[in-house]
Design an enzyme around this catalytic site. Structure first.
Site, PDB file in Angstrom:
ATOM      1  N   LYS A 107      -3.335  -4.310  -7.527  1.00 15.69           N
ATOM      2  CA  LYS A 107      -1.744  -4.547  -7.029  1.00 15.69           C
ATOM      3  C   LYS A 107      -1.023  -5.124  -8.093  1.00 15.69           C
ATOM      4  O   LYS A 107       0.109  -5.227  -7.902  1.00 15.69           O
ATOM      5  CB  LYS A 107      -1.898  -5.121  -5.771  1.00 15.69           C
ATOM      6  CG  LYS A 107      -2.423  -4.253  -4.465  1.00 15.69           C
ATOM      7  CD  LYS A 107      -2.017  -4.613  -3.017  1.00 15.69           C
ATOM      8  CE  LYS A 107      -2.306  -3.370  -2.248  1.00 15.69           C
ATOM      9  NZ  LYS A 107      -3.812  -3.260  -2.011  1.00 15.69           N
TER      10      LYS A 107
HETATM   11  C1  PLP Z   1      -4.476  -2.280  -1.547  1.00  9.55           C
HETATM   12  C2  PLP Z   1      -5.637  -1.997  -1.792  1.00  9.55           C
HETATM   13  C3  PLP Z   1      -6.352  -0.686  -1.729  1.00  9.55           C
HETATM   14  C4  PLP Z   1      -5.796   0.369  -0.742  1.00  9.55           C
HETATM   15  O1  PLP Z   1      -4.657   1.069  -1.856  1.00  9.55           O
HETATM   16  P1  PLP Z   1      -3.481   1.872  -1.230  1.00  9.55           P
HETATM   17  O2  PLP Z   1      -2.463   2.139  -2.426  1.00  9.55           O
HETATM   18  O3  PLP Z   1      -2.711   1.186  -0.030  1.00  9.55           O
HETATM   19  O4  PLP Z   1      -3.905   3.008  -0.809  1.00  9.55           O
HETATM   20  C5  PLP Z   1      -7.569  -0.426  -1.912  1.00  9.55           C
HETATM   21  N1  PLP Z   1      -8.519  -1.440  -2.356  1.00  9.55           N
HETATM   22  C6  PLP Z   1      -7.823  -2.598  -2.793  1.00  9.55           C
HETATM   23  C7  PLP Z   1      -8.812  -3.773  -3.269  1.00  9.55           C
HETATM   24  C8  PLP Z   1      -6.416  -3.033  -2.502  1.00  9.55           C
HETATM   25  O5  PLP Z   1      -6.161  -4.241  -2.473  1.00  9.55           O
END
Ligand code: PLP
Length: 433
Positions: A107
């Site tokens: 993220k």
């Molecule tokens: C947010 C997140 C996901 C999921 O990703 P999306 O884009 O919401 O499908 C998977 N793994 C981790 C570690 C995350 O923080």
């Protein structure tokens, strides 16, 4: 780039307008009117480009001249300050490590790009902006870290007191300056309700510009295409038929991969890898969408019962469910299977997957068992295992190295303001902040 609403393909706004608005007034999502293709030759020469160079080129193609090249180059360079390396497990399997950013989860890519983009868009204006986020984990720390120190923007995070892990709490409460962590005496749902109430309150929004910075914003989506291209650039001559296994919750990562593919990245198949929260898998299997209620799992960042980006995924295929089913293979796995996958990858390759990446690993195995054809499988590793240290057996735990930046956070001071889960209190706090 022009974007329309998933609910109204007739409307059209620029990229910066879509970033500013967050979501269209009709309640849909901003989605590209048309995905621009890569120029011929770009993919042939991509192996000679570095990750920052690839990121800039892709941003330039996507935005189509909306932001001058020199400015865009600076935004991308300031946002993407860490690598997305491809780590080989064997001849046909690799892990794309997306956890090298400041908060150790993918993220960081989206949050940092969005923060730099907003700082650029608001340069020279004297308005004050407040980013308000309810968080239970990765998103809040990535957003706080990304906006930390950006002039004219303050960040207020709401998290449920006593309901996040110690590591998560350290990440949420380590920052000062323009970032404030509000420790709410309530649940995550209380935090979300308070944020919703704040957005609906005229007195609060009259005095300031409130922004949500949630994962639905297109500025968080587009930079996630960069690392798919980087993975392709790092592959060798013998790699054929790329299959990306994408650990999925809200489907932002998968949406970005599909955009990269529509731009011309040669991908044979995507795997939507989910935990027990498998509504997307069931939709891909049956063509019928039934949202559910999220259940708690080991890979908790994917505990989503009604994935926010699904309308975008469908829009990318013009609503043609058959075409979507041909491009994306669904595979879900239980916590038991997640643990087995962690043990197997460690035993076979000496590689420690985090619980989210482990879901991707398992899903790739499932795909291979069904499709006997040769492919190069790339698992997106979305977080660093040290963030989930409590999930491991002692034997594996001992071989996880906690990165220095995480250790520093855990040893740092906690800065938070305690508030009851009462809207009046939040309103008073915001009035004084
Ligand atoms: C947010 C997140 C996901 C999921 O990703 P999306 O884009 O919401 O499908 C998977 N793994 C981790 C570690 C995350 O923080």
């Amino acid at each position: 780039m022009n974007l329309c609403s998933t609910m109204d393909r007739g409307m059209s706004v620029s990229f910066t307008e879509a970033v500013r608005r967050g979501i269209p007034a009709d309640g849909g999502l901003f989605t590209p009117v048309a995905v621009p293709g890569c120029p011929a030759g770009f993919l042939r020469s991509i192996g000679g480009l570095s990750f920052p160079e690839i990121s800039f080129e892709i941003a330039r193609i996507l935005l189509g001249g909306e932001i001058p090249d020199a400015d865009l180059r600076t935004i991308v360079a300031d946002a993407i300050t860490f690598d997305a390396p491809l780590c080989r497990l064997d001849d046909t399997t690799a892990v794309l490590e997306l956890f090298h950013g400041p908060t150790l989860a993918f993220k960081d890519f989206g949050a940092r790009f969005m923060a730099r983009m907003m700082a650029y868009m608001h340069r020279g204006d004297t308005d004050k902006y407040t980013v308000l986020v309810a968080t239970s984990g990765d998103t809040g720390s990535a957003v706080a870290n990304a906006f930390h120190g950006i002039a004219g923007v303050s960040v207020v995070l709401l998290y449920p007191s006593g309901r996040v892990s110690q590591i998560q709490e350290s990440q949420l409460t380590s920052l000062t300056g323009n970032v404030t962590a509000l420790e709410i005496d309530g649940t995550f749902d209380d935090c979300q309700r308070l944020v919703k109430q704040a957005f609906a309150d005229r007195e609060i929004s009259a005095g300031r510009n409130l922004t949500s910075a949630n994962s639905i914003n297109v500025a968080r989506l587009l930079p996630q295409t960069f690392y798919y291209f980087n993975a392709f650039a790092r592959l060798g001559e013998s790699d054929r038929g790329i299959v990306f296994s994408v650990p999925s919750g809200n489907l932002g990562n998968l949406t970005a991969g599909l955009i990269a593919w529509k731009m011309g990245l040669p991908v044979k198949r995507f795997i939507a890898a989910t935990n027990a929260n498998d509504v997307v898998c069931r939709f891909l299997q049956t063509g019928v969408y039934t949202p559910g209620r999220a259940v708690t799992t080991l890979s908790n960042a994917m505990d989503v019962g009604d994935p926010g980006n699904l309308p975008r995924v469908r829009a990318l295929f013009g609503g043609d469910t058959g075409a979507l089913q041909a491009a994306v293979y669904p595979a879900s796995c239980t916590d038991e299977e997640t643990r087995e996958a962690i043990a197997e990858a460690f035993g076979t390759y000496g590689y420690v997957l985090d619980p989210h990446g482990a879901v991707g690993y398992r899903a790739l195995g499932r795909y291979r068992a069904v499709h006997q054809d040769s492919c190069t499988g790339i698992i997106l590793e979305t977080a660093h295992p040290a963030k989930f240290i409590g999930a491991y057996d002692p034997a594996i735990r001992g071989s996880i190295t906690t990165p220095g930046r995480l250790r520093a956070l855990m040893e740092g001071e906690k800065h938070s303001v305690k508030l009851p889960a009462v809207f009046k209190e939040l309103k008073e706090f915001l009035a004084e902040a």
